[in-house]
Design a protein around this motif. Structure first.
Motif, mmCIF file in Angstrom:
data_model
loop_
_atom_site.group_PDB
_atom_site.id
_atom_site.type_symbol
_atom_site.label_atom_id
_atom_site.label_comp_id
_atom_site.label_asym_id
_atom_site.label_seq_id
_atom_site.Cartn_x
_atom_site.Cartn_y
_atom_site.Cartn_z
ATOM 1 N N GLU A 226 0.824 -1.204 0.000
ATOM 2 C CA GLU A 226 0.000 0.000 0.000
ATOM 3 C C GLU A 226 0.860 1.257 0.000
ATOM 4 O OE1 GLU A 226 -3.005 0.118 -0.626
ATOM 5 O OE2 GLU A 226 -3.774 -1.885 -0.190
ATOM 6 N N ARG A 232 -4.006 4.306 -2.548
ATOM 7 C CA ARG A 232 -5.047 4.116 -1.526
ATOM 8 C C ARG A 232 -4.614 4.647 -0.157
ATOM 9 N NH1 ARG A 232 -5.280 -0.144 -4.895
ATOM 10 N NH2 ARG A 232 -3.631 -1.213 -3.726
ATOM 11 N N PHE A 243 -4.691 3.712 5.327
ATOM 12 C CA PHE A 243 -5.002 3.447 3.922
ATOM 13 C C PHE A 243 -6.351 2.764 3.793
ATOM 14 C CE2 PHE A 243 -2.717 -0.226 5.553
ATOM 15 C CZ PHE A 243 -3.438 -1.307 5.064
ATOM 16 N N VAL A 244 -6.943 2.894 2.625
ATOM 17 C CA VAL A 244 -8.141 2.148 2.267
ATOM 18 C C VAL A 244 -7.686 0.815 1.693
ATOM 19 C CG1 VAL A 244 -10.218 2.085 0.839
ATOM 20 C CG2 VAL A 244 -9.415 4.268 1.784
ATOM 21 N N ALA A 246 -7.323 -2.556 -0.478
ATOM 22 C CA ALA A 246 -7.633 -2.786 -1.892
ATOM 23 C C ALA A 246 -8.943 -3.534 -2.086
ATOM 24 C CB ALA A 246 -6.481 -3.551 -2.541
ATOM 25 N N VAL A 254 -11.074 2.498 6.433
ATOM 26 C CA VAL A 254 -9.674 2.894 6.556
ATOM 27 C C VAL A 254 -9.000 1.997 7.588
ATOM 28 C CG1 VAL A 254 -8.067 4.758 7.133
ATOM 29 C CG2 VAL A 254 -10.228 5.294 5.994
ATOM 30 N N THR A 347 -15.472 2.395 -5.219
ATOM 31 C CA THR A 347 -14.153 1.805 -5.435
ATOM 32 C C THR A 347 -13.199 2.296 -4.345
ATOM 33 O OG1 THR A 347 -13.334 3.580 -6.856
ATOM 34 C CG2 THR A 347 -14.505 1.754 -7.934
ATOM 35 N N PRO A 348 -12.342 1.418 -3.828
ATOM 36 C CA PRO A 348 -11.398 1.831 -2.784
ATOM 37 C C PRO A 348 -10.514 3.002 -3.211
ATOM 38 C CG PRO A 348 -11.508 -0.553 -2.892
ATOM 39 C CD PRO A 348 -12.280 -0.039 -4.066
ATOM 40 N N GLU A 349 -10.107 3.026 -4.476
ATOM 41 C CA GLU A 349 -9.250 4.116 -4.953
ATOM 42 C C GLU A 349 -9.977 5.455 -4.909
ATOM 43 O OE1 GLU A 349 -7.848 0.274 -5.973
ATOM 44 O OE2 GLU A 349 -9.762 1.219 -6.552
ATOM 45 N N ALA A 352 -10.288 6.584 -1.255
ATOM 46 C CA ALA A 352 -9.024 7.117 -0.737
ATOM 47 C C ALA A 352 -8.735 8.500 -1.297
ATOM 48 C CB ALA A 352 -7.884 6.153 -1.073
ATOM 49 N N GLN A 353 -8.974 8.703 -2.575
ATOM 50 C CA GLN A 353 -8.736 10.011 -3.177
ATOM 51 C C GLN A 353 -9.607 11.071 -2.531
ATOM 52 O OE1 GLN A 353 -9.109 10.152 -7.450
ATOM 53 N NE2 GLN A 353 -9.024 12.371 -7.534
#
Length: 360
Positions: A226, A232, A243-244, A246, A254, A347-349, A352-353
């Motif tokens: 990560e 993430r 982090f989130v 995957a 988180v 979506t995890p991405e 996180a963004q």
């Protein structure tokens, strides 16, 4: 910090964690409380090979009392609560309506004719109150107060791990009515289980299989992956990364990993404990900013078991929410509740963004 242990009117233990060095005067509990009546038991599910706790006495527990009748506020003249003192910083006490209870010697008949399937729900449940301000939330606390709470988690993990029959200590916080919180005063809970929980067992199996197959450390490799991917990662500090994951199950999820793998909270250094306070408050602020409203969440500390397979476990905090959008909640529907297969609408991405963008 000064630690002071006392007893409530019905014999339950209460421990004060004071941030100053002044000696706390004993505060008797003047309430006329009957002995706590409990009947907790555990029944074994032979299909999933999991224990289910049955605690029917909890049906009568306190449920959404008005602010002026909150049992977690300090006691004042004319209103006595679970905390006899007129002021406190952080306090822990045995739950009056516990899911797990001391072994009372009851002999329980088996359920059905399969393997032994019934036993007393032995263990201990504690309430950890984060402060005397009824209207505050964890995110409103100072870094110093979070360090005091961390010290209380460490203290209670050590003490509960030393009790006979305890196999795992679980510290957690539920926040928000959407999660099912029945007391709005900022607090968490600590469970001392007489078994290793199903999710922990499965995680330990995964870590041991990964070590056999690759020779690597699953938790360290997840963290490194990560950190290298970065996409993430929500926030980082000297000793922690948030982090989130995957494969996040929840629309907001988180994980906070210490950079040095340790089995449990007591194994953290003072520097790691202090550094956690700043990073965690930063993460909680981001969560509340996500939809510009207090986010309902569960914050769950994962620790290695007390005795068995400790070398396979690792400390981490997982925070997740049922809120998937403003005014919308994620309910566990057929696939999640019926089959244990989660379907995430975010979506995890992207999650996180968004959490990075709403930060300071």
């Amino acid at each position: 910090m000064r630690r002071t242990a006392e007893r409530l009117a019905d014999g339950r233990e209460i421990i004060y964690f004071d941030e100053g060095d002044a000696v706390r005067r004993p505060t008797p509990d003047p309430r006329d409380l009957p002995p706590t009546a409990t009947g907790s038991e555990m029944r074994f599910d032979p299909l999933l090979r999991e224990w289910v706790v049955v605690a029917s006495h909890r049906q009568g527990r306190t449920h959404l009392p008005p602010t002026d009748d909150c049992p977690l506020c300090p006691s004042v003249d004319g209103r006595r609560t679970e905390v006899p003192a007129p002021s406190y910083d952080v306090v822990a006490f045995e739950n009056r309506f516990p899911s797990l209870v001391p072994d009372d010697g009851r002999a329980l008949e088996p359920v059905g004719e399969l393997e032994p399937s019934r036993r007393v729900g032995e263990g201990r449940c504690e309430v950890l109150v984060f402060g005397s301000d009824h209207d505050a939330s964890f995110v409103d606390l100072s870094p110093r107060r979070v360090r005091t709470i961390m010290a209380a988690w460490v203290d209670r993990t050590r003490a509960l791990s030393a009790l006979p029959g305890v196999e795992q200590v679980f510290c957690f916080e539920n926040r928000g009515p959407e999660i099912g919180v029945t007391l709005h005063h900022p607090h968490g809970q600590i469970y001392a289980f007489p078994f290793v929980t199903p999710r922990t067992e499965r995680t330990l199996d995964s870590a041991e299989e990964y070590r056999r197959r690759t020779g690597g450390d699953l938790f360290a490799d997840v963290l490194r992956a990560e950190q290298e991917a970065k996409v993430r990662v929500v926030a980082q500090s000297e000793h922690w990364t948030a982090f989130v994951p995957a494969a996040a199950r929840w629309p907001v999820e988180v994980h906070l990993y210490p950079h040095r793998r340790v089995p449990d909270l007591p194994a953290l250094t003072e520097a790691e404990r202090g550094d956690f306070a700043d990073l965690y408050l930063d993460v909680l602020r981001r969560l509340d900013a996500l939809y510009d409203a207090p986010l309902p969440y569960i914050a769950a500390w994962h620790q290695a078991p007390v005795r068995a397979r400790r070398d396979a476990g690792a400390l981490r905090l997982e925070v997740f929410s049922v809120r998937r959008a403003p005014g919308k909640l994620k309910y566990l529907a057929g696939t999640e509740s019926g089959m244990g297969v989660f379907i995430n609408d975010v979506t995890p991405e992207a999650a996180a963004q968004r959490l990075r963008e709403v930060g300071p």
